[in-house]
Design an enzyme around this catalytic site. Structure first.
Site, PDB file in Angstrom:
ATOM      1  CG  ASP A  14      40.864  41.633  23.194  1.00 59.07           C
ATOM      2  OD1 ASP A  14      39.796  41.132  23.621  1.00 59.07           O
ATOM      3  OD2 ASP A  14      41.834  41.849  23.938  1.00 59.07           O
TER       4      ASP A  14
HETATM    5  C1  BGC Z   1      40.455  40.882  26.872  1.00 58.62           C
HETATM    6  C2  BGC Z   1      40.684  39.505  26.331  1.00 58.62           C
HETATM    7  C3  BGC Z   1      39.481  38.646  26.629  1.00 58.62           C
HETATM    8  C4  BGC Z   1      38.258  39.288  26.000  1.00 58.62           C
HETATM    9  C5  BGC Z   1      37.001  38.482  26.170  1.00 58.62           C
HETATM   10  C6  BGC Z   1      39.125  41.464  26.437  1.00 58.62           C
HETATM   11  O1  BGC Z   1      38.832  42.628  27.095  1.00 58.62           O
HETATM   12  O2  BGC Z   1      41.521  41.708  26.463  1.00 58.62           O
HETATM   13  O3  BGC Z   1      41.829  38.952  26.904  1.00 58.62           O
HETATM   14  O4  BGC Z   1      39.679  37.350  26.146  1.00 58.62           O
HETATM   15  O5  BGC Z   1      38.077  40.553  26.604  1.00 58.62           O
HETATM   16  O6  BGC Z   1      36.561  38.455  27.461  1.00 58.62           O
END
Ligand code: BGC
Length: 742
Positions: A266
């Protein structure tokens, strides 16, 4: 490309070139513009380094992505195309209801169709991978991200997660390179949905049994459906942050679940291991992540700056890099990018597909099917457009265009159909009279949301808004209150300790109620809210979540009865936040509480019921359904047998309606304590007044399996109860015995 060609390519690449593939940065670092879904300062990158990276996120639009791809390929030593990724969570340009609302449809068919539309629109906008489905089990409505999950039940989440994967990736017999297909990404692996206290990013403290049984199930189902990517979660479980958890990624995900696709971290989760306190610096974080099996480092420079040194210093085997890069190259190849790096990217197709009539029709249908009718005293709903009565629509959502969830980035609010527009179309030329009043802003002065929020009102303005609303209510026969939380009170970083609608809106409801008690309340929200103050003051209550682009039309369809409500709660509605966690599949205790209220030495609270306000699976229609007793095709089951459980469901009301018939099982005695009920089947039936239909479910031995006292995944012989009914409170049951296994 043939596998052999991919292997040759990998052999030719230098260590730095390979590591480049394992780095993902936000598109705004390549060119101006883009969307930020996390902190902007987690990556500093030189032009030389960015020429080698393997993927970008959060940049959309055929024009800009086409240009980026073209320039990038020209500059890359082997002309390897970039992967473009984005959070297409509930639609791209046509915004569908938030996933929690989609969960309330209990309909894999609708969810798959919505994901298909999202994929098609994303594909023409140049996207190859969406960071969806989010398959985190959620049982704490304080957590802002419950809006992004399909709910509290692992079985339902698994069914809907598989549907989303099919929708994105094109389904069985389809290849990723096919037109309109994009790769899905299962997230957040694992158990991100259980942060302590509902605080986003917090640690998860659940047993391995709960982790495996209630949290891994939905991810596993989506892996089996062929989802090509998995994202690690921010949280720790068992005191280890996921991106460093070797057991989780290598043993559970790869070995047990058989996942052979790409694992991405993530956003900055690799670097964040330093804040977690398990890595000294980002070099150590990079080492932990590669050892655990993270293939792509999203938005941190840990891999970029340290992986090569770690290999040269003999701390990380180059084999690990090669394995990761091969998986990434394979994904690019499966998407057909080596042959056609632009895939479906097309400005012309964008114009044709974005929010086209067909997509909007589906969004309208999906939204209406997701609304949950909680209460309808005296059949106040549906409203009659042919009457000579006056309806007052009051509240900050009556004319609001922000009817979409927090993960709807390319949204164009001007495209949203507001309630006023939807109701206007429905009532034009009809005798019913409609008046409108805002009553108050969505939020109280000074309320904190994820984003900066401002609506400037003076005290005088606020008083006038309130007075106008009360006056409108006085003259109306029926009032429709359009209330709810703000979209930015939900979503990532949107946890709340108080899960009520803003106080000013409650005040508005109280004031209106003093002059008119024919109140229908329409509630917008991204989570189950504390609703008792609302349900007590309203004769009818309709939960519409965050319904998306066609929200106003869908609401008008349901309020005026052109579409009957059929949604069912995919998350329990608590009476008060003090009951959290409260979910239907809770476990039995040694001191059960049969009445819900506390008497003597039994489980429960002194000052609160143990019962929810509305249980999981609950939702009314404009008609009523009757269930016959259940018949079972046999009373004894051997391992290989199938038992058919049948009921007759009849429409005993005076209009047509769709009922979601739910099958729950209870294992009466186990070597470990077992849930009160487990959802194991859902069927939708549409019935005309007076019509009855047999509905059957097949029960097989796998449905009875769980982790026994020794952590073996087995079924245990003994008595089982089969419940079939309208919600998780169903008490219509029959019993069978699972015989001793030979
Ligand atoms: C979130 C994810 C997301 C990623 C990309 C993160 O902060 O937890 O769910 O896909 O950002 O935007």
């Amino acid at each position: 490309m043939e596998q052999r060609q991919l292997e040759n390519l990998l052999r030719e690449m230098t260590l730095e070139e390979k590591i480049g593939q394992m780095v993902q940065i936000s598109g705004h670092l390549l060119t101006e513009g883009g969307i930020l879904t996390g902190p902007a300062d987690t990556v500093e990158i030189t032009g030389e380094q960015s020429a080698l990276i393997g993927s970008i996120l959060n940049k959309v639009g055929a024009k800009s992505l086409h240009r980026i791809q073209e320039e990038y390929i020209a500059g890359h030593p082997y002309h390897i195309p970039l992967l473009m990724m984005f959070d297409v969570i509930n639609g791209m340009e046509t915004i569908f209801p938030i996933p929690l609302a989609q969960g309330c449809t209990f309909s894999p068919e609708l969810v798959e169709a919505a994901a298909r539309v999202a994929a098609k629109e994303a594909a023409v906008a140049g996207i190859h991978v969406t960071f969806s489905p989010m398959l985190d089990t959620v049982r704490d409505p304080r957590w802002g991200r419950v809006m992004e999950s399909t709910g509290e039940d692992p079985w339902l989440n698994a069914e809907l997660g598989k549907a989303m994967v099919r929708g994105y990736q094109g389904g069985e017999n389809e290849v990723l390179s096919g037109a309109g297909n994009i790769s899905g990404c299962i997230k957040h692996f694992a158990a991100y949905g259980a942060p302590e206290g509902g605080r986003d990013y917090d640690n998860v403290e659940i047993s391995e049994r709960t982790f495996r049984e209630d949290y891994l199930r939905a991810y596993q189902a989506a892996v089996e459906e062929g989802c090509a990517m998995v994202m690690t979660s921010f949280n720790s479980w068992n005191r280890i942050p996921s991106s460093a958890n070797r057991w989780l990624m290598r043993k559970v995900l790869r070995e047990e679940m058989g996942f052979d696709g790409v694992v991405i971290s993530d956003y900055a989760a690799v670097a964040e291991m330093v804040s977690h306190g398990i890595a000294e610096d980002s070099r150590e974080a990079a080492k932990l992540a590669i050892m655990a099996g993270v293939d792509i480092d999203m938005m941190s420079t840990a891999y970029l700056n340290h992986l090569a040194d770690l290999v040269r210093d003999g701390e990380v085997e180059e084999r690990l890099i090669d394995e990761a890069v091969m998986r990434i190259l394979k994904l690019k190849n499966d998407l057909g990018l080596f042959e056609n790096p632009f895939k479906d990217c097309s400005e012309e197709k964008e114009r044709e597909l974005f929010a086209c009539v067909e997509h909007r029709e589906l969004a309208r249908k999906a939204a209406a099917a997701s609304f949950v009718l909680l209460k309808n005293e005296g059949k106040l709903l549906p409203l009659d457009k042919q009457s000579r009565k006056t309806l007052a629509f009051i509240g900050p959502y009556a004319e609001n265009t922000e009817l979409y969830g927090s993960w709807s980035f390319p949204v164009k609010p001007e495209r949203t159909v507001t309630i006023r527009q939807g109701v206007g179309q429905k009532t034009v030329g009809n005798s019913v009279k409609v008046v409108w009043a805002k009553g108050c802003p969505v939020l109280n002065e000074g309320m904190v949301t994820r984003m900066k929020y401002r609506e400037d009102y003076t005290e005088i303005d606020l008083n006038r808004l309130m007075d106008d609303a009360v006056n409108a209510a006085k003259t109306a026969d029926t009032v429709v209150m359009c209330l709810g939380e703000h979209r930015d009170q939900t979503g990532e970083g949107g946890s709340r300790a108080v899960i009520r609608i803003p106080e000013n809106q409650l005040e508005l409801l109280k004031r209106v109620r003093q002059v008119n008690d024919n109140i229908v309340t329409v509630i917008f929200s991204g989570r189950p809210l504390e609703m008792e103050e609302i349900t007590e003051r309203s004769k009818a209550v309709l939960m519409v979540w965050m319904p998306g682009t066609e929200g106003g039309n869908a609401i008008a369809d349901v309020l005026f009865g052109d579409t009957a409500p059929e949604g069912k709660l995919s998350m329990t509605l608590p009476r008060s936040a003090g009951q959290i966690p409260i979910y239907y599949s809770q476990f039995r205790t040694g001191r059960p509480n049969r009445t819900g209220t506390k008497i003597g030495f039994c489980n429960g609270y002194l000052d609160e019921s143990t019962k929810p306000l509305y249980p999981f699976g609950f939702g009314l229609s404009y008609t009523a359904f009757d269930y016959s007793p259940i018949t079972l095709s046999r009373k004894e089951m051997k391992k290989e047998d199938t038992i058919t459980a049948t009921v007759t469901v009849s429409n005993i009301g005076d209009c047509a309606g769709t009922e979601t018939v739910q099958l729950y099982l209870r294992d009466v005695k186990g070597s470990v304590i077992r849930p009160m009920k487990m959802l194991r089947g859902v069927q939708k039936v549409t019935l005309q007044p007076g019509e009855g239909r047999e509905v059957s479910f097949a029960i097989t031995e796998e449905m009875l399996e769980f982790y026994d006292a020794d952590m073996n995944y087995v079924s245990e012989p003994g008595l089982f109860r089969v419940f079939i009914g309208t919600d998780s409170g169903a008490d219509n049951y029959a019993e069978f015995t699972l015989m001793q296994h030979k």
